[in-house]
Scaffold this motif. Structure first.
Motif, PDB file in Angstrom:
ATOM      1  N   SER A   1       0.832  -1.203   0.000  1.00  0.00           N
ATOM      2  CA  SER A   1       0.000   0.000   0.000  1.00  0.00           C
ATOM      3  C   SER A   1       0.861   1.245   0.000  1.00  0.00           C
ATOM      4  O   SER A   1       2.024   1.226   0.422  1.00  0.00           O
ATOM      5  CB  SER A   1      -0.905   0.000   1.238  1.00  0.00           C
TER       6      SER A   1
ATOM      7  N   GLY B   1       3.504   1.035   2.964  1.00  0.00           N
ATOM      8  CA  GLY B   1       3.382  -0.058   3.916  1.00  0.00           C
ATOM      9  C   GLY B   1       3.550  -1.388   3.215  1.00  0.00           C
ATOM     10  O   GLY B   1       3.363  -1.492   2.005  1.00  0.00           O
TER      11      GLY B   1
ATOM     12  N   TYR C   1       7.557  -1.932   9.077  1.00  0.00           N
ATOM     13  CA  TYR C   1       6.592  -2.236   8.034  1.00  0.00           C
ATOM     14  C   TYR C   1       6.123  -0.988   7.294  1.00  0.00           C
ATOM     15  O   TYR C   1       5.456  -1.095   6.278  1.00  0.00           O
ATOM     16  CB  TYR C   1       5.360  -2.909   8.645  1.00  0.00           C
ATOM     17  N   ILE C   2       6.420   0.206   7.823  1.00  0.00           N
ATOM     18  CA  ILE C   2       5.914   1.452   7.242  1.00  0.00           C
ATOM     19  C   ILE C   2       7.050   2.461   7.128  1.00  0.00           C
ATOM     20  O   ILE C   2       7.797   2.679   8.087  1.00  0.00           O
ATOM     21  CB  ILE C   2       4.782   2.039   8.104  1.00  0.00           C
TER      22      ILE C   2
ATOM     23  N   VAL D   1       1.489  -4.971   6.811  1.00  0.00           N
ATOM     24  CA  VAL D   1       0.595  -3.821   6.722  1.00  0.00           C
ATOM     25  C   VAL D   1      -0.113  -3.895   5.379  1.00  0.00           C
ATOM     26  O   VAL D   1       0.535  -3.931   4.336  1.00  0.00           O
ATOM     27  CB  VAL D   1       1.379  -2.501   6.876  1.00  0.00           C
TER      28      VAL D   1
ATOM     29  N   ASP E   1      -2.763  -1.702   4.436  1.00  0.00           N
ATOM     30  CA  ASP E   1      -3.200  -0.406   3.922  1.00  0.00           C
ATOM     31  C   ASP E   1      -2.655   0.704   4.801  1.00  0.00           C
ATOM     32  O   ASP E   1      -2.456   0.514   6.009  1.00  0.00           O
ATOM     33  CB  ASP E   1      -4.738  -0.341   3.894  1.00  0.00           C
ATOM     34  N   VAL E   2      -2.383   1.843   4.173  1.00  0.00           N
ATOM     35  CA  VAL E   2      -1.991   3.059   4.873  1.00  0.00           C
ATOM     36  C   VAL E   2      -2.847   4.197   4.346  1.00  0.00           C
ATOM     37  O   VAL E   2      -3.271   4.171   3.190  1.00  0.00           O
ATOM     38  CB  VAL E   2      -0.486   3.392   4.702  1.00  0.00           C
TER      39      VAL E   2
ATOM     40  N   TRP F   1      -3.049   8.577   4.588  1.00  0.00           N
ATOM     41  CA  TRP F   1      -2.552   9.864   5.054  1.00  0.00           C
ATOM     42  C   TRP F   1      -3.743  10.803   5.134  1.00  0.00           C
ATOM     43  O   TRP F   1      -4.418  11.038   4.134  1.00  0.00           O
ATOM     44  CB  TRP F   1      -1.518  10.403   4.064  1.00  0.00           C
TER      45      TRP F   1
ATOM     46  N   ALA G   1      -2.758   3.009   9.688  1.00  0.00           N
ATOM     47  CA  ALA G   1      -2.324   1.767   9.044  1.00  0.00           C
ATOM     48  C   ALA G   1      -3.217   0.615   9.483  1.00  0.00           C
ATOM     49  O   ALA G   1      -3.628   0.543  10.643  1.00  0.00           O
ATOM     50  CB  ALA G   1      -0.872   1.458   9.398  1.00  0.00           C
TER      51      ALA G   1
ATOM     52  N   SER H   1      -3.287  -3.546   9.707  1.00  0.00           N
ATOM     53  CA  SER H   1      -2.306  -4.619   9.752  1.00  0.00           C
ATOM     54  C   SER H   1      -2.964  -5.990   9.890  1.00  0.00           C
ATOM     55  O   SER H   1      -4.047  -6.125  10.450  1.00  0.00           O
ATOM     56  CB  SER H   1      -1.351  -4.400  10.927  1.00  0.00           C
TER      57      SER H   1
ATOM     58  N   SER I   1     -12.195   1.629   9.309  1.00  0.00           N
ATOM     59  CA  SER I   1     -11.364   0.444   9.061  1.00  0.00           C
ATOM     60  C   SER I   1     -12.276  -0.741   8.771  1.00  0.00           C
ATOM     61  O   SER I   1     -13.401  -0.798   9.266  1.00  0.00           O
ATOM     62  CB  SER I   1     -10.469   0.148  10.271  1.00  0.00           C
TER      63      SER I   1
END
Length: 177
Positions: free
Chosen positions: A24, A40, A50-51, A79, A81-82, A84, A97, A99, A147
């Motif tokens: 991601s 990620g 991981y990020i 991970v 998905d991330v 911002w 994030a 996980s 999420s």
């Protein structure tokens, strides 16, 4: 040549993530900062994170590692998905994030000012999912984080009046209620 066909696009540059697998990425949506991206994935045997956050340097015309997220307090599995968060006047950034360790992580990123090093601190680790978490996404004002995971649930999180992030709502498949 069809410019919309990505097979014709030349590779401009690769990010030196050192991740075994990149799953991601998300761009910093702020136009006031240098271009930045959070990536990620699955850590490599020689890495412990991981990020990673990368920043584009105009003078060198290269992407460089700005910061690792979650060295000691971060995810313990891949991970998936991330996200911002949009920055609407805050003095810091928010990065979430999802996980496979069944948790959602939320960091506050401070880029610092002149000559200050960027830093990140873990604001929250949400452990409400009962299975791997696959996606995280912000609403347009970054006041709600959603999420979803393999447990069939969608959970929303909101920052309360005391500036603490808490579960806002949870939706599950009818057979899991």
């Amino acid at each position: 040549m069809d410019i919309m066909n990505v097979s014709y696009w030349p590779l401009q540059e690769e990010l030196p993530t050192k991740l075994k697998q990149c799953t991601s990425l998300d761009w910093n949506p702020s136009r006031l900062d240098a271009p930045m991206v959070v990536v990620g994935g699955e850590k490599s045997d020689s890495d412990s994170v991981y990020i990673k956050i990368f920043e584009y340097n105009d003078s060198t015309k290269k992407w460089a590692l700005l910061l690792n997220l979650g060295d000691a307090d971060g995810p313990t599995d891949v991970v998936r998905d991330v996200a911002w968060a949009p920055n609407l006047g805050r003095t810091y950034h928010l990065i979430a994030a999802a996980s496979e360790d069944r948790n959602v992580y939320l960091w506050r990123l401070r880029l610092g000012g002149d000559h200050a090093k960027p830093s990140a601190d873990l604001l929250c680790k949400f452990s409400d999912h009962k299975a791997k978490v696959w996606r995280v996404h912000w609403n347009v004002t970054a006041t709600i984080l959603a999420s979803s995971g393999d447990d069939g649930s969608v959970i929303t999180w909101r920052c309360g009046p005391n500036n603490v992030w808490e579960k806002d709502s949870e939706m599950r498949k009818p057979d899991q209620i």
